[in-house]
Design a protein around this motif. Structure first.
Motif, PDB file in Angstrom:
ATOM      1  N   VAL A  70      75.571  26.386 157.940  1.00 18.52           N
ATOM      2  CA  VAL A  70      75.531  27.557 157.053  1.00 18.52           C
ATOM      3  C   VAL A  70      74.181  28.257 157.169  1.00 18.52           C
ATOM      4  N   GLY A  71      73.101  27.462 157.142  1.00 24.21           N
ATOM      5  CA  GLY A  71      71.770  28.064 157.238  1.00 24.21           C
ATOM      6  C   GLY A  71      71.556  28.785 158.557  1.00 24.21           C
ATOM      7  N   ASP A  72      72.004  28.173 159.666  1.00 23.51           N
ATOM      8  CA  ASP A  72      71.761  28.740 160.993  1.00 23.51           C
ATOM      9  C   ASP A  72      72.731  29.860 161.337  1.00 23.51           C
ATOM     10  N   LYS A  73      74.027  29.599 161.177  1.00 21.39           N
ATOM     11  CA  LYS A  73      75.046  30.535 161.648  1.00 21.39           C
ATOM     12  C   LYS A  73      75.426  31.606 160.636  1.00 21.39           C
ATOM     13  N   VAL A  74      75.452  31.249 159.340  1.00 22.59           N
ATOM     14  CA  VAL A  74      75.882  32.212 158.319  1.00 22.59           C
ATOM     15  C   VAL A  74      74.714  33.066 157.835  1.00 22.59           C
ATOM     16  N   LEU A 106      68.901  31.498 159.348  1.00 26.53           N
ATOM     17  CA  LEU A 106      67.604  30.941 158.991  1.00 26.53           C
ATOM     18  C   LEU A 106      67.043  30.093 160.136  1.00 26.53           C
ATOM     19  N   THR A 107      65.727  29.945 160.163  1.00 21.45           N
ATOM     20  CA  THR A 107      65.083  29.074 161.143  1.00 21.45           C
ATOM     21  C   THR A 107      65.146  27.630 160.656  1.00 21.45           C
ATOM     22  N   SER A 108      64.854  26.674 161.554  1.00 22.01           N
ATOM     23  CA  SER A 108      64.898  25.256 161.157  1.00 22.01           C
ATOM     24  C   SER A 108      63.865  24.923 160.077  1.00 22.01           C
ATOM     25  N   PRO A 109      62.617  25.457 160.101  1.00 22.25           N
ATOM     26  CA  PRO A 109      61.705  25.186 158.981  1.00 22.25           C
ATOM     27  C   PRO A 109      62.231  25.760 157.659  1.00 22.25           C
ATOM     28  N   GLN A 110      62.869  26.931 157.711  1.00 16.29           N
ATOM     29  CA  GLN A 110      63.415  27.506 156.482  1.00 16.29           C
ATOM     30  C   GLN A 110      64.543  26.649 155.916  1.00 16.29           C
ATOM     31  N   VAL A 111      65.430  26.185 156.774  1.00 14.67           N
ATOM     32  CA  VAL A 111      66.511  25.308 156.318  1.00 14.67           C
ATOM     33  C   VAL A 111      65.935  24.020 155.747  1.00 14.67           C
ATOM     34  N   GLY A 112      64.938  23.452 156.423  1.00 18.03           N
ATOM     35  CA  GLY A 112      64.312  22.235 155.935  1.00 18.03           C
ATOM     36  C   GLY A 112      63.677  22.424 154.572  1.00 18.03           C
ATOM     37  N   GLY A 113      63.006  23.545 154.379  1.00 15.92           N
ATOM     38  CA  GLY A 113      62.394  23.820 153.078  1.00 15.92           C
ATOM     39  C   GLY A 113      63.414  23.978 151.974  1.00 15.92           C
ATOM     40  N   LEU A 114      64.532  24.642 152.261  1.00 26.30           N
ATOM     41  CA  LEU A 114      65.565  24.845 151.244  1.00 26.30           C
ATOM     42  C   LEU A 114      66.296  23.546 150.906  1.00 26.30           C
ATOM     43  N   PHE A 115      66.360  22.612 151.837  1.00 28.54           N
ATOM     44  CA  PHE A 115      66.939  21.304 151.543  1.00 28.54           C
ATOM     45  C   PHE A 115      66.174  20.604 150.415  1.00 28.54           C
ATOM     46  N   LEU A 173      80.264  32.698 142.312  1.00 32.81           N
ATOM     47  CA  LEU A 173      79.389  33.703 142.931  1.00 32.81           C
ATOM     48  C   LEU A 173      79.782  33.948 144.394  1.00 32.81           C
ATOM     49  N   THR A 174      80.197  32.896 145.081  1.00 34.40           N
ATOM     50  CA  THR A 174      80.622  33.051 146.470  1.00 34.40           C
ATOM     51  C   THR A 174      81.884  33.893 146.561  1.00 34.40           C
ATOM     52  N   LEU A 175      82.861  33.611 145.689  1.00 33.05           N
ATOM     53  CA  LEU A 175      84.101  34.387 145.680  1.00 33.05           C
ATOM     54  C   LEU A 175      83.858  35.843 145.305  1.00 33.05           C
ATOM     55  N   ALA A 176      82.810  36.074 144.483  1.00 34.30           N
ATOM     56  CA  ALA A 176      82.480  37.441 144.073  1.00 34.30           C
ATOM     57  C   ALA A 176      81.647  38.176 145.115  1.00 34.30           C
ATOM     58  N   GLY A 177      81.338  37.496 146.228  1.00 32.32           N
ATOM     59  CA  GLY A 177      80.546  38.131 147.279  1.00 32.32           C
ATOM     60  C   GLY A 177      79.074  38.239 146.944  1.00 32.32           C
ATOM     61  N   LEU A 178      78.597  37.413 146.021  1.00 35.23           N
ATOM     62  CA  LEU A 178      77.199  37.478 145.582  1.00 35.23           C
ATOM     63  C   LEU A 178      76.355  36.336 146.137  1.00 35.23           C
ATOM     64  N   VAL A 232      69.504  32.092 148.946  1.00 33.28           N
ATOM     65  CA  VAL A 232      68.882  31.674 147.681  1.00 33.28           C
ATOM     66  C   VAL A 232      69.933  31.106 146.733  1.00 33.28           C
ATOM     67  N   VAL A 233      71.072  31.784 146.624  1.00 37.05           N
ATOM     68  CA  VAL A 233      72.139  31.319 145.734  1.00 37.05           C
ATOM     69  C   VAL A 233      72.734  30.015 146.255  1.00 37.05           C
ATOM     70  N   PHE A 234      73.078  29.984 147.535  1.00 43.21           N
ATOM     71  CA  PHE A 234      73.738  28.798 148.102  1.00 43.21           C
ATOM     72  C   PHE A 234      72.854  27.559 147.992  1.00 43.21           C
ATOM     73  N   PHE A 235      71.642  27.646 148.503  1.00 44.56           N
ATOM     74  CA  PHE A 235      70.763  26.484 148.478  1.00 44.56           C
ATOM     75  C   PHE A 235      70.198  26.234 147.082  1.00 44.56           C
ATOM     76  N   GLY A 236      69.920  27.321 146.347  1.00 46.51           N
ATOM     77  CA  GLY A 236      69.311  27.168 145.026  1.00 46.51           C
ATOM     78  C   GLY A 236      70.200  26.440 144.032  1.00 46.51           C
TER      79      GLY A 236
END
Length: 405
Positions: free
Chosen positions: A240-244, A247-256, A300-305, A309-313
């Motif tokens: 999701v982070g890379d393809k959707v 995001l870069t690998s450091p960004q994905v790692g930080g959000l984890f 929020l996902t179904l509403a297209g929002l 930030v929303v997904f990982f947060g």
């Protein structure tokens, strides 16, 4: 008596809490440090992302299988001996991942790394050897709170190591840390179990005693589904982070790290309130917190929002809920038959991790090229709701038996 003898020669000395934290932490770090590297590893070995994503599912599957026998073996031969040999085998497997030249070879040694699962299983069993039910839930909460610091920073470190030195740097770090933990276990972890002079088959014959208990199944399934949504997240979030979200690998790692922050907070609450509130209510509270967060994410996902930030947060609720409920669910499994604590920890862990492997594999199959994050979100929500159903069954059974809820 030689009072100057090293502490590790006293094989009956209980370990310091920090030893259990680092032991379980190494197992947790092995599971997730390399996740930001998965897309890059797929390119390195020249295979589709789905092939490398199986490094999560296969690791969990073998981990589940090993936990079926790790518990009985530790009840028979002792926690200390099993942990030392597990760490030695883990180091050999880690060297294998570093030397792998093909994806197949890497996956074989990656599966072999699952032997470190003994760290998670037996750290809980050691706690149960030392203290009683409600206190065990509290102590497990504090141990896993400290342990959660490791996976919280793991993907962050993994992302930066991947960008600076390549994916192999993550496994080199695991090798160094494994050597350090082996030395610590050898020096500090005395034997806490009352060794039972039974054969492995005699130990396995005790499984029907546990499997016939509806309470054991309730605790195990609640833990399996609660952690299952997290394992599905581990399997699908790098995609999701890379393809959707690009995001870069450091960004994905930080959000984890957001999920792990929630887990650490939940573990603190578990350590603070488990004795006062009771195991069953803590498990229910944790499952409800996770389900609330995933319901909000689904809406929020179904509403297209949705977005990164929303997904990982919002996964911070999943971490918080698991941190609150899993220590009590684990303590509950062990409380059904305290004399079989190692066996119960291993069998319960196998059910929990086996379910996680299935959900991680399912996440990989759902996230085909062009997929959005919605299939992963729905899978996580379904798993969390199943956890609520399982703990409600435990509470109902406890009332039937006149036990505390």
């Amino acid at each position: 008596m030689n009072h100057s003898a090293p502490r590790f020669l006293d094989r009956t000395t209980p370990p310091k809490v920090v030893t259990l934290i680092l032991l379980a932490g190494l197992a947790a770090l092995t599971m997730n440090i390399f996740l930001p590297s998965l897309p890059g590893m797929a390119r390195y070995f020249g295979v589709p992302y789905g092939v490398m994503q199986q490094s999560v599912a296969l690791y969990l599957a073998l981990s589940a299988a090993l936990q079926i026998v790790i518990g009985p073996i530790s009840d028979r031969f002792g926690r200390r001996r099993v942990l030392i040999w597990s760490l030695v085998l883990f180091l050999i497997a880690t060297v294998g991942t570093l030397l792998a030249e093909t994806a197949t070879t890497f996956l074989i040694f990656r599966m072999a790394q699952a032997v470190i699962a003994s760290g998670m299983v037996l750290s809980r069993a050691v706690v149960r050897d030392m203290v009683a039910d409600a206190e065990a839930a509290s102590m497990i909460g504090y141990v896993t709170m400290g342990m959660s610091i490791v996976p919280m920073i793991g993907p962050v470190i993994g992302g930066f190591l991947d960008q600076a030195f390549g994916w192999q740097a993550n496994f080199a770090l695991l090798l160094v840390l494994g050597i350090g933990v082996l030395g610590l276990v050898w020096a500090d972890l005395g034997e806490t179990a009352t060794v039972r002079r039974l054969s492995l088959m005699d130990q396995i014959r005790t499984y029907p005693t546990l499997l016939a208990s509806r309470r054991f199944w309730g605790y195990s399934l609640s833990a399996a589904f609660a952690s299952g949504c997290f394992f599905a997240y581990l399997g699908g979030a790098p995609y999701v982070g890379d393809k959707v979200f690009g995001l870069t690998s450091p960004q994905v790692g930080g959000l984890f790290a957001l999920t792990a922050i929630g887990y650490a907070a939940g573990n603190f609450l578990a350590g603070r309130f488990s004795v006062r509130v009771g195991m069953n209510r803590m498990v229910l509270a944790g499952s409800l917190v996770t389900t609330f967060g995933l319901l909000l994410l689904t809406a929020l996902t179904l509403a297209g929002l949705s977005g990164p930030v929303v997904f990982f947060g919002l996964t911070i609720f999943m971490g918080l809920g698991n941190g609150i409920g899993l220590p009590s669910a684990n303590a509950g499994m062990l409380s059904v038959r305290p004399d079989l604590a190692g066996t119960a920890s291993g069998l319960g862990g196998a059910i929990m991790i086996g379910g996680g492997a299935a959900l991680a594999a399912g996440a990989g199959r759902l996230l085909t090229p062009g997929a959005t994050e919605l299939p992963l979100v729905l899978l996580m929500l379904a798993s969390s709701m199943a956890s609520v159903v399982a703990v409600l069954a435990v509470i109902r059974r406890a009332r039937q038996l006149g036990l505390a809820t």
